[in-house]
Design a protein around this motif. Structure first.
Motif, PDB file in Angstrom:
ATOM      1  N   SER A  65       0.834  -1.289  -0.122  1.00  0.00           N
ATOM      2  CA  SER A  65      -0.038   0.005  -0.029  1.00  0.00           C
ATOM      3  C   SER A  65       0.991   1.271   0.025  1.00  0.00           C
ATOM      4  O   SER A  65       1.616   1.597   0.990  1.00  0.00           O
ATOM      5  CB  SER A  65      -0.917   0.030   1.184  1.00  0.00           C
ATOM      6  N   ARG A  66       1.143   1.864  -1.143  1.00  0.00           N
ATOM      7  CA  ARG A  66       1.913   2.954  -1.352  1.00  0.00           C
ATOM      8  C   ARG A  66       1.487   4.238  -0.294  1.00  0.00           C
ATOM      9  O   ARG A  66       1.910   4.928   0.184  1.00  0.00           O
ATOM     10  CB  ARG A  66       1.978   3.484  -2.713  1.00  0.00           C
ATOM     11  N   SER A  67       0.121   4.352  -0.258  1.00  0.00           N
ATOM     12  CA  SER A  67      -0.596   5.467   0.471  1.00  0.00           C
ATOM     13  C   SER A  67      -0.136   5.144   1.839  1.00  0.00           C
ATOM     14  O   SER A  67       0.028   6.416   2.626  1.00  0.00           O
ATOM     15  CB  SER A  67      -2.113   5.621   0.472  1.00  0.00           C
ATOM     16  N   ASP A  68      -0.148   4.115   2.446  1.00  0.00           N
ATOM     17  CA  ASP A  68       0.269   3.657   3.862  1.00  0.00           C
ATOM     18  C   ASP A  68       1.909   3.663   4.145  1.00  0.00           C
ATOM     19  O   ASP A  68       2.241   3.426   5.356  1.00  0.00           O
ATOM     20  CB  ASP A  68      -0.737   2.518   4.258  1.00  0.00           C
ATOM     21  N   SER A  69       2.515   3.537   3.086  1.00  0.00           N
ATOM     22  CA  SER A  69       3.846   3.377   3.185  1.00  0.00           C
ATOM     23  C   SER A  69       4.176   2.083   3.859  1.00  0.00           C
ATOM     24  O   SER A  69       4.958   1.978   4.847  1.00  0.00           O
ATOM     25  CB  SER A  69       4.864   4.395   3.620  1.00  0.00           C
ATOM     26  N   TYR A  70       3.411   0.962   3.359  1.00  0.00           N
ATOM     27  CA  TYR A  70       3.305  -0.178   4.310  1.00  0.00           C
ATOM     28  C   TYR A  70       3.141  -1.526   3.263  1.00  0.00           C
ATOM     29  O   TYR A  70       2.643  -1.449   2.264  1.00  0.00           O
ATOM     30  CB  TYR A  70       2.075  -0.249   5.088  1.00  0.00           C
ATOM     31  N   GLY A  71       3.960  -2.564   3.641  1.00  0.00           N
ATOM     32  CA  GLY A  71       3.752  -3.815   2.832  1.00  0.00           C
ATOM     33  C   GLY A  71       4.018  -5.034   3.938  1.00  0.00           C
ATOM     34  O   GLY A  71       3.894  -4.871   4.898  1.00  0.00           O
ATOM     35  N   TYR A  72       3.673  -6.090   3.357  1.00  0.00           N
ATOM     36  CA  TYR A  72       3.624  -7.341   4.223  1.00  0.00           C
ATOM     37  C   TYR A  72       4.018  -8.501   3.587  1.00  0.00           C
ATOM     38  O   TYR A  72       3.323  -8.755   2.463  1.00  0.00           O
ATOM     39  CB  TYR A  72       2.396  -7.505   5.303  1.00  0.00           C
ATOM     40  N   LEU A  73       4.187  -9.618   4.116  1.00  0.00           N
ATOM     41  CA  LEU A  73       4.530 -10.706   3.434  1.00  0.00           C
ATOM     42  C   LEU A  73       3.657 -11.694   4.442  1.00  0.00           C
ATOM     43  O   LEU A  73       3.875 -11.725   5.598  1.00  0.00           O
ATOM     44  CB  LEU A  73       5.929 -11.194   3.627  1.00  0.00           C
ATOM     45  N   LEU A  74       2.894 -12.560   3.732  1.00  0.00           N
ATOM     46  CA  LEU A  74       2.010 -13.414   4.241  1.00  0.00           C
ATOM     47  C   LEU A  74       2.448 -14.802   3.981  1.00  0.00           C
ATOM     48  O   LEU A  74       2.363 -15.420   2.812  1.00  0.00           O
ATOM     49  CB  LEU A  74       0.415 -12.945   4.099  1.00  0.00           C
ATOM     50  N   LEU A  75       2.847 -15.492   5.108  1.00  0.00           N
ATOM     51  CA  LEU A  75       2.839 -16.944   4.841  1.00  0.00           C
ATOM     52  C   LEU A  75       2.210 -18.042   5.420  1.00  0.00           C
ATOM     53  O   LEU A  75       1.656 -18.120   6.581  1.00  0.00           O
ATOM     54  CB  LEU A  75       4.480 -17.267   5.614  1.00  0.00           C
ATOM     55  N   GLN A  76       1.474 -18.854   4.640  1.00  0.00           N
ATOM     56  CA  GLN A  76       0.655 -19.687   5.035  1.00  0.00           C
ATOM     57  C   GLN A  76       1.142 -20.993   5.166  1.00  0.00           C
ATOM     58  O   GLN A  76       2.015 -21.343   4.571  1.00  0.00           O
ATOM     59  CB  GLN A  76      -0.729 -19.770   3.865  1.00  0.00           C
ATOM     60  N   GLU A  77       0.189 -21.883   5.781  1.00  0.00           N
ATOM     61  CA  GLU A  77       0.518 -23.501   6.174  1.00  0.00           C
ATOM     62  C   GLU A  77       2.043 -23.496   6.437  1.00  0.00           C
ATOM     63  O   GLU A  77       2.745 -24.397   5.596  1.00  0.00           O
ATOM     64  CB  GLU A  77       0.111 -24.115   4.878  1.00  0.00           C
ATOM     65  N   LEU A  78       2.246 -22.924   7.391  1.00  0.00           N
ATOM     66  CA  LEU A  78       3.828 -22.917   7.633  1.00  0.00           C
ATOM     67  C   LEU A  78       4.360 -24.276   7.824  1.00  0.00           C
ATOM     68  O   LEU A  78       3.822 -25.013   8.463  1.00  0.00           O
ATOM     69  CB  LEU A  78       4.207 -22.014   9.087  1.00  0.00           C
ATOM     70  N   GLN A  79       5.745 -24.070   7.523  1.00  0.00           N
ATOM     71  CA  GLN A  79       6.595 -25.591   7.372  1.00  0.00           C
ATOM     72  C   GLN A  79       7.709 -25.215   8.547  1.00  0.00           C
ATOM     73  O   GLN A  79       8.238 -24.009   8.198  1.00  0.00           O
ATOM     74  CB  GLN A  79       6.837 -26.119   6.226  1.00  0.00           C
ATOM     75  N   MET A  80       8.415 -26.275   8.741  1.00  0.00           N
ATOM     76  CA  MET A  80       9.446 -26.204   9.593  1.00  0.00           C
ATOM     77  C   MET A  80      10.756 -25.423   8.839  1.00  0.00           C
ATOM     78  O   MET A  80      11.444 -24.480   9.136  1.00  0.00           O
ATOM     79  CB  MET A  80       9.970 -27.483  10.210  1.00  0.00           C
ATOM     80  N   LYS A  81      10.726 -25.760   7.395  1.00  0.00           N
ATOM     81  CA  LYS A  81      11.705 -25.221   6.647  1.00  0.00           C
ATOM     82  C   LYS A  81      11.539 -23.765   6.342  1.00  0.00           C
ATOM     83  O   LYS A  81      12.294 -22.944   5.839  1.00  0.00           O
ATOM     84  CB  LYS A  81      11.713 -26.212   5.260  1.00  0.00           C
ATOM     85  N   ASP A  82      10.292 -23.139   6.672  1.00  0.00           N
ATOM     86  CA  ASP A  82      10.326 -21.789   6.635  1.00  0.00           C
ATOM     87  C   ASP A  82      10.642 -20.800   7.542  1.00  0.00           C
ATOM     88  O   ASP A  82      10.969 -19.810   7.591  1.00  0.00           O
ATOM     89  CB  ASP A  82       8.745 -21.366   6.764  1.00  0.00           C
ATOM     90  N   SER A  83      11.444 -21.478   8.682  1.00  0.00           N
ATOM     91  CA  SER A  83      12.184 -20.905   9.437  1.00  0.00           C
ATOM     92  C   SER A  83      13.438 -20.312   8.766  1.00  0.00           C
ATOM     93  O   SER A  83      14.444 -20.893   8.170  1.00  0.00           O
ATOM     94  CB  SER A  83      12.652 -21.804  10.673  1.00  0.00           C
ATOM     95  N   ALA A  84      13.543 -18.792   8.790  1.00  0.00           N
ATOM     96  CA  ALA A  84      14.630 -18.455   8.035  1.00  0.00           C
ATOM     97  C   ALA A  84      14.297 -16.859   8.399  1.00  0.00           C
ATOM     98  O   ALA A  84      13.489 -16.279   9.274  1.00  0.00           O
ATOM     99  CB  ALA A  84      14.337 -18.418   6.519  1.00  0.00           C
ATOM    100  N   SER A  85      15.136 -15.973   7.873  1.00  0.00           N
ATOM    101  CA  SER A  85      15.322 -14.445   7.774  1.00  0.00           C
ATOM    102  C   SER A  85      14.467 -14.045   6.719  1.00  0.00           C
ATOM    103  O   SER A  85      14.566 -14.588   5.614  1.00  0.00           O
ATOM    104  CB  SER A  85      16.472 -13.833   8.070  1.00  0.00           C
ATOM    105  N   TYR A  86      13.506 -13.068   6.878  1.00  0.00           N
ATOM    106  CA  TYR A  86      12.793 -12.387   5.521  1.00  0.00           C
ATOM    107  C   TYR A  86      13.075 -10.942   5.488  1.00  0.00           C
ATOM    108  O   TYR A  86      12.834 -10.309   6.489  1.00  0.00           O
ATOM    109  CB  TYR A  86      11.356 -12.885   5.837  1.00  0.00           C
ATOM    110  N   PHE A  87      13.290 -10.640   4.552  1.00  0.00           N
ATOM    111  CA  PHE A  87      13.692  -9.115   4.111  1.00  0.00           C
ATOM    112  C   PHE A  87      12.900  -8.463   3.118  1.00  0.00           C
ATOM    113  O   PHE A  87      12.672  -9.100   2.133  1.00  0.00           O
ATOM    114  CB  PHE A  87      15.246  -9.152   3.742  1.00  0.00           C
TER     115      PHE A  87
END
Lengths: 111, 116
Positions: A65-87
């Motif tokens: 959302s450019r008007s809110d200067s905001y973004g997000y990443l949504l991860l669904q059905e989390l798995q153990m292998k998703d353990s990591a750093s997200y940039f």
């Protein structure tokens, strides 16, 4: 200059949904990217939002959302292998792909 | 196919010495980037090449840092008179260039530089 803010750490359980937020300050940019990096590994591309709205790629979705200067990443059905750093990273390209990265969010997925 | 490769994977040097770090991008990628990553931080942009020329070197911290890409493929990052503060993981990335629509950069595994 530019700056991005992300939570430093997020914890979730396997199978759950988690949202990693990114707020930014910049005078202009072309899009917002998301990268994943496992400990000791190389960053790998996840998603890019050039326009406002939601981009979906499998279990991962990203929003801008450019008007809110905001973004997000949504991860669904989390798995153990998703353990990591997200940039999140601002694309300042103007014709190429200069990226300015946030400090990253460390996601820990527990059973 | 082969990804981005970087050599050496680890480099330990003494303060004041000169080091060279090498990056082999993905074949056909015209854009090449160098980043520096300190522990607990995101990659920090250093320099961008489009072909053989450095199109943007605004991230190089000072004149001790220099990078070349003489034939538009392999690139070398050169650091003179190394300082302890130069210790970090140096990442190389490549992309198709020409403003690829999804902005995807492919990163190498990095060179961990330690300056004693």
């Amino acid at each position: 200059g530019q700056s991005l803010e992300q939570p430093s750490e997020v914890t979730a359980v396997e199978g759950a949904i988690v949202q990693i937020n990114c707020t930014y300050q910049t005078s202009g940019f072309y899009g917002l990217s998301w990268y994943q990096q496992h400990d000791g590994g190389a960053p790998t591309f996840l998603s890019y939002n050039g326009l406002d709205g939601l981009e979906e790629t499998g279990r991962f979705s990203s929003f801008l959302s450019r008007s809110d200067s905001y973004g997000y990443l949504l991860l669904q059905e989390l798995q153990m292998k998703d353990s990591a750093s997200y940039f999140c990273a601002l694309d300042l390209s103007g014709g190429y792909n200069k990226l300015i990265f946030g400090a990253g969010t460390r996601l820990a997925v527990h059973p | 196919g082969a990804g981005v490769s970087q050599t050496p994977s680890n480099k330990v040097t003494e303060k004041g010495k000169y080091v060279e770090l090498r990056c082999d991008p993905i074949s056909g990628h015209t854009a090449l980037y160098w980043y520096r990553q300190s522990l607990g931080q995101g990659p920090e942009f250093l320099i961008y090449f489009q072909g053989t020329g450095a199109a943007d070197d605004s991230g190089l911290p000072n004149d001790r840092f220099f990078a070349v890409r003489p034939e538009g493929s392999v690139s070398t990052l050169k650091i003179q008179r190394t300082e302890r503060g130069d210790s970090a993981v140096y990442l190389c990335a490549s992309s198709l260039g020409g403003g690829a629509s999804n902005n995807e950069q492919f990163f190498g595994p990095g060179t961990r530089l330690t300056v004693l």
